[in-house]
Design a protein around this motif. Structure first.
Motif, PDB file in Angstrom:
ATOM      1  N   PHE A   1     -13.070   1.720  10.481  1.00 63.55           N
ATOM      2  CA  PHE A   1     -12.619   3.093  10.693  1.00 63.55           C
ATOM      3  C   PHE A   1     -11.742   3.475   9.508  1.00 63.55           C
ATOM      4  N   TYR A   2     -11.891   4.697   9.031  1.00 60.39           N
ATOM      5  CA  TYR A   2     -11.153   5.100   7.842  1.00 60.39           C
ATOM      6  C   TYR A   2     -10.714   6.552   7.985  1.00 60.39           C
ATOM      7  N   PHE A   3      -9.783   6.959   7.121  1.00 59.35           N
ATOM      8  CA  PHE A   3      -9.127   8.259   7.261  1.00 59.35           C
ATOM      9  C   PHE A   3     -10.130   9.406   7.223  1.00 59.35           C
ATOM     10  N   GLU A   4     -11.095   9.346   6.326  1.00 57.66           N
ATOM     11  CA  GLU A   4     -12.061  10.440   6.205  1.00 57.66           C
ATOM     12  C   GLU A   4     -12.857  10.617   7.493  1.00 57.66           C
ATOM     13  N   LYS A   5     -13.219   9.509   8.142  1.00 57.50           N
ATOM     14  CA  LYS A   5     -13.919   9.616   9.423  1.00 57.50           C
ATOM     15  C   LYS A   5     -12.988  10.167  10.493  1.00 57.50           C
ATOM     16  N   CYS A   6     -11.729   9.779  10.434  1.00 57.47           N
ATOM     17  CA  CYS A   6     -10.731  10.285  11.381  1.00 57.47           C
ATOM     18  C   CYS A   6     -10.625  11.808  11.282  1.00 57.47           C
ATOM     19  N   LEU A   7     -10.556  12.334  10.054  1.00 61.56           N
ATOM     20  CA  LEU A   7     -10.457  13.776   9.857  1.00 61.56           C
ATOM     21  C   LEU A   7     -11.715  14.479  10.345  1.00 61.56           C
TER      22      LEU A   7
ATOM     23  N   ASP B   1      -0.784  14.257   0.241  1.00 58.45           N
ATOM     24  CA  ASP B   1      -1.578  15.408   0.672  1.00 58.45           C
ATOM     25  C   ASP B   1      -1.382  15.571   2.175  1.00 58.45           C
ATOM     26  N   ILE B   2      -0.761  16.672   2.592  1.00 59.00           N
ATOM     27  CA  ILE B   2      -0.430  16.901   4.000  1.00 59.00           C
ATOM     28  C   ILE B   2      -1.335  17.998   4.556  1.00 59.00           C
ATOM     29  N   ILE B   3      -2.090  17.661   5.570  1.00 57.21           N
ATOM     30  CA  ILE B   3      -2.955  18.625   6.248  1.00 57.21           C
ATOM     31  C   ILE B   3      -2.275  18.982   7.567  1.00 57.21           C
ATOM     32  N   GLU B   4      -1.893  20.230   7.710  1.00 46.98           N
ATOM     33  CA  GLU B   4      -1.089  20.668   8.866  1.00 46.98           C
ATOM     34  C   GLU B   4      -1.962  21.426   9.858  1.00 46.98           C
ATOM     35  N   PHE B   5      -1.867  21.035  11.128  1.00 43.20           N
ATOM     36  CA  PHE B   5      -2.528  21.744  12.217  1.00 43.20           C
ATOM     37  C   PHE B   5      -1.476  22.194  13.222  1.00 43.20           C
ATOM     38  N   GLU B   6      -1.710  23.341  13.821  1.00 49.75           N
ATOM     39  CA  GLU B   6      -0.822  23.857  14.852  1.00 49.75           C
ATOM     40  C   GLU B   6      -1.601  24.045  16.152  1.00 49.75           C
ATOM     41  N   PRO B   7      -0.950  23.943  17.314  1.00 47.00           N
ATOM     42  CA  PRO B   7      -1.654  24.159  18.586  1.00 47.00           C
ATOM     43  C   PRO B   7      -2.248  25.555  18.656  1.00 47.00           C
TER      44      PRO B   7
ATOM     45  N   ILE C   1       2.148   7.958  16.099  1.00 45.20           N
ATOM     46  CA  ILE C   1       1.643   7.906  14.727  1.00 45.20           C
ATOM     47  C   ILE C   1       0.496   6.905  14.646  1.00 45.20           C
ATOM     48  N   LEU C   2      -0.599   7.338  14.028  1.00 45.99           N
ATOM     49  CA  LEU C   2      -1.744   6.466  13.794  1.00 45.99           C
ATOM     50  C   LEU C   2      -1.812   6.153  12.305  1.00 45.99           C
ATOM     51  N   ILE C   3      -1.962   4.874  11.952  1.00 49.17           N
ATOM     52  CA  ILE C   3      -2.083   4.465  10.558  1.00 49.17           C
ATOM     53  C   ILE C   3      -3.514   4.032  10.322  1.00 49.17           C
ATOM     54  N   VAL C   4      -4.169   4.612   9.321  1.00 50.08           N
ATOM     55  CA  VAL C   4      -5.594   4.386   9.078  1.00 50.08           C
ATOM     56  C   VAL C   4      -5.825   4.138   7.590  1.00 50.08           C
ATOM     57  N   PRO C   5      -6.534   3.066   7.211  1.00 48.98           N
ATOM     58  CA  PRO C   5      -6.856   2.853   5.796  1.00 48.98           C
ATOM     59  C   PRO C   5      -7.788   3.956   5.273  1.00 48.98           C
ATOM     60  N   MET C   6      -7.665   4.277   3.988  1.00 48.00           N
ATOM     61  CA  MET C   6      -8.604   5.195   3.358  1.00 48.00           C
ATOM     62  C   MET C   6      -9.952   4.492   3.166  1.00 48.00           C
TER      63      MET C   6
ATOM     64  N   MET D   1       0.842  -1.195   0.000  1.00 50.23           N
ATOM     65  CA  MET D   1       0.000   0.000   0.000  1.00 50.23           C
ATOM     66  C   MET D   1       0.877   1.244   0.000  1.00 50.23           C
ATOM     67  N   HIS D   2       0.229   2.388  -0.128  1.00 49.73           N
ATOM     68  CA  HIS D   2       0.926   3.665  -0.211  1.00 49.73           C
ATOM     69  C   HIS D   2       0.308   4.650   0.775  1.00 49.73           C
ATOM     70  N   ILE D   3       1.121   5.597   1.234  1.00 44.48           N
ATOM     71  CA  ILE D   3       0.616   6.667   2.074  1.00 44.48           C
ATOM     72  C   ILE D   3       0.077   7.764   1.156  1.00 44.48           C
ATOM     73  N   ASN D   4      -1.213   8.070   1.279  1.00 42.78           N
ATOM     74  CA  ASN D   4      -1.858   9.058   0.414  1.00 42.78           C
ATOM     75  C   ASN D   4      -2.041  10.406   1.107  1.00 42.78           C
ATOM     76  N   LYS D   5      -2.462  10.371   2.368  1.00 43.58           N
ATOM     77  CA  LYS D   5      -2.783  11.602   3.081  1.00 43.58           C
ATOM     78  C   LYS D   5      -2.144  11.586   4.468  1.00 43.58           C
ATOM     79  N   VAL D   6      -1.827  12.781   4.950  1.00 44.55           N
ATOM     80  CA  VAL D   6      -1.176  12.923   6.258  1.00 44.55           C
ATOM     81  C   VAL D   6      -1.860  14.045   7.027  1.00 44.55           C
ATOM     82  N   ILE D   7      -2.231  13.760   8.256  1.00 45.36           N
ATOM     83  CA  ILE D   7      -2.631  14.807   9.197  1.00 45.36           C
ATOM     84  C   ILE D   7      -1.450  15.021  10.136  1.00 45.36           C
ATOM     85  N   SER D   8      -0.900  16.224  10.126  1.00 44.01           N
ATOM     86  CA  SER D   8       0.283  16.542  10.926  1.00 44.01           C
ATOM     87  C   SER D   8      -0.068  17.622  11.931  1.00 44.01           C
ATOM     88  N   TYR D   9       0.209  17.342  13.197  1.00 40.06           N
ATOM     89  CA  TYR D   9      -0.089  18.306  14.258  1.00 40.06           C
ATOM     90  C   TYR D   9       1.214  18.746  14.919  1.00 40.06           C
TER      91      TYR D   9
END
Length: 453
Positions: A156-162, A190-196, A134-139, A1-9
């Protein structure tokens, strides 16, 4: 598999990239996951199964077991945090190495993600052994891999996680975390970045472009500032682009009260870029419409020029080059899709109240580990594993009065062999996922606990 999307905090993606060993091993483990491996009994068979079948049915738990096996092969160990307070929160980390902890989440249990986010992550990252969780979640696209949806537990899937993360914002914690969305399709990252404590007036988006789309992508993003000037000349909005290698960061500073307007404009711009809406839906002035059309045409030209240069420079590798139409469509869909899913701002006080309620619920569920996970951890004791397997079968098939003697005997075995596992089992039975059977077995467990060993 491949990493498609990343949520980075809190710059978590950068932290991982600086940890070369952890970064490479996580990518290696993800790359090895495929349908064949998920069906391989050596990687995905439940620990209580003893049949000799060469293929096992794929369920959400197959992802969990497969990830644990892969990480064990790479030398990742476990870490257990016992609360100093009697009855406090205990945390068990299955995969820890290079000061990085990982966890696969493919099954959907009540409050599982909020528990990981708000309870596990702060406690684990605040230890002296871990810098990043790090949490790994299928799309969601991978749900077709499950062979029998009727028997599949909620996945559970990435879209629900977001979506759940968005409900929990804003976060007051500072501990970094990553969520990696994986699938069998190779797509640009696709990297989605969040900051405190993100400012409610700042819109930020992080994109990572392939080489052939880099310049054209930056041009399309940069032009959004011009769109804002044309549509709202009286609103003081700052739009800037930050570049770091292949990473591009779009940052929009909006004045108070203008964020909703800018987000709606960004969403409309994304539709125009992806050819889902004509430029006339975004702008009214004919000159402005013509200028936007020219900009998109220039982006197509940049894609063509970059593609041709890459084709010449890489011709000796016989690389397969997509048609110009495919490249332009890919670029527009990528930029538009990433801008289209911007987070909506809501009333901070309302969000904070909701978050506090979910924190309390997460703390209630925080120490619960499933009986199946306890069976996996009991690999070094056949007696303990058999007892837990007996209990798990009763929970799965439904507890009856006829099951009471054998189940109590199994509970006594667990209590005598390992008090820690007995305590974890008690917490697991409180979890609502086991329903009526869980309540019945929990009552039997309490009777056993009150007996003198």
């Amino acid at each position: 598999m491949h990493i498609n999307k990343v949520i980075s905090y809190n710059s978590a993606w950068q932290i991982l990239k600086e940890k070369d060993d952890a970064y490479n091993e996580i990518f290696e483990a993800v790359s090895r996951i495929n349908k064949e491996l998920l069906q391989n009994p050596n990687y995905s068979r439940p620990p209580y199964r003893t049949d000799n079948e060469n293929v096992v049915e794929i369920t959400p738990f197959s992802f969990h077991r497969c990830w644990e096996t892969l990480m064990e092969e790479l030398g990742w160990g476990s870490y257990r945090m016992i609360s100093d307070t009697p009855g406090g929160i205990n945390i068990y980390v299955r995969n820890l190495k290079h000061r990085v902890a990982t966890k696969m989440m493919a099954s959907d249990r009540m409050m599982m993600f909020p528990n990981w986010l708000l309870v596990e992550t702060p406690k684990v990252v605040n230890t002296e052994y871990c810098d990043l969780y790090i949490l790994i979640v299928p799309m969601d696209s991978e749900k077709d891999i499950y062979e029998d949806p009727r028997r599949m537990r909620p996945h559970f899937y990435f879209e629900k996680c977001l979506a759940q993360l968005t409900d929990l914002l804003p976060l007051n914690q500072s501990e970094p975390f990553l969520v990696l969305g994986i699938s069998s399709q190779a797509t640009p990252l696709d990297i989605i970045e969040f900051e405190p404590n993100d400012s409610p007036n700042v819109i930020e988006r992080v994109l990572e472009f392939p080489k052939e789309h880099y310049q054209a992508g930056i041009g399309i993003l940069s032009y959004f500032g011009e769109i804002i000037k044309q549509k709202y000349p009286d609103i003081d909005v700052k739009v800037r682009i930050e570049q770091d290698g292949s990473i591009v960061r779009l940052i929009i500073d909006t004045p108070d009260g203008a964020r909703d307007i800018i987000e709606k404009t960004l969403e409309d711009y994304a539709l125009v870029v992806t050819n889902q809406s004509p430029p006339e839906t975004l702008l009214e002035d004919k000159l402005q419409i013509h200028a936007l059309s020219n900009k998109l045409s220039l982006a197509e030209l940049e894609v063509r020029q970059t593609r041709d240069l890459m084709q010449i420079s890489e011709s000796h590798y016989h690389s397969r080059i997509h048609t110009l139409e495919d490249e332009v469509r890919f670029l527009k869909e990528q930029v538009g899709r990433q801008m289209h899913h911007m987070n909506r701002s809501q009333d901070l006080l309302f969000r904070q109240t909701e978050k506090e309620e979910k924190v309390m619920l997460a703390q209630i569920e925080s120490s619960s580990r499933t009986v199946e996970e306890l069976i996996q951890d009991a690999w070094n004791s056949a007696e303990l594993r058999n007892a837990l397997t007996q209990i798990n079968r009763v929970l799965t098939d439904g507890a009856t009065d006829n099951d009471e003697p054998a189940t109590k005997e199994a509970l006594i075995t667990v209590r005598d062999v390992s008090s820690d596992v007995f305590e974890d089992l008690s917490e697991a039975l409180k979890n609502t996922m086991y329903g009526v059977s869980g309540n019945i077995v929990f009552q039997w467990l309490q009777q056993i606990a009150n007996l003198i060993a």
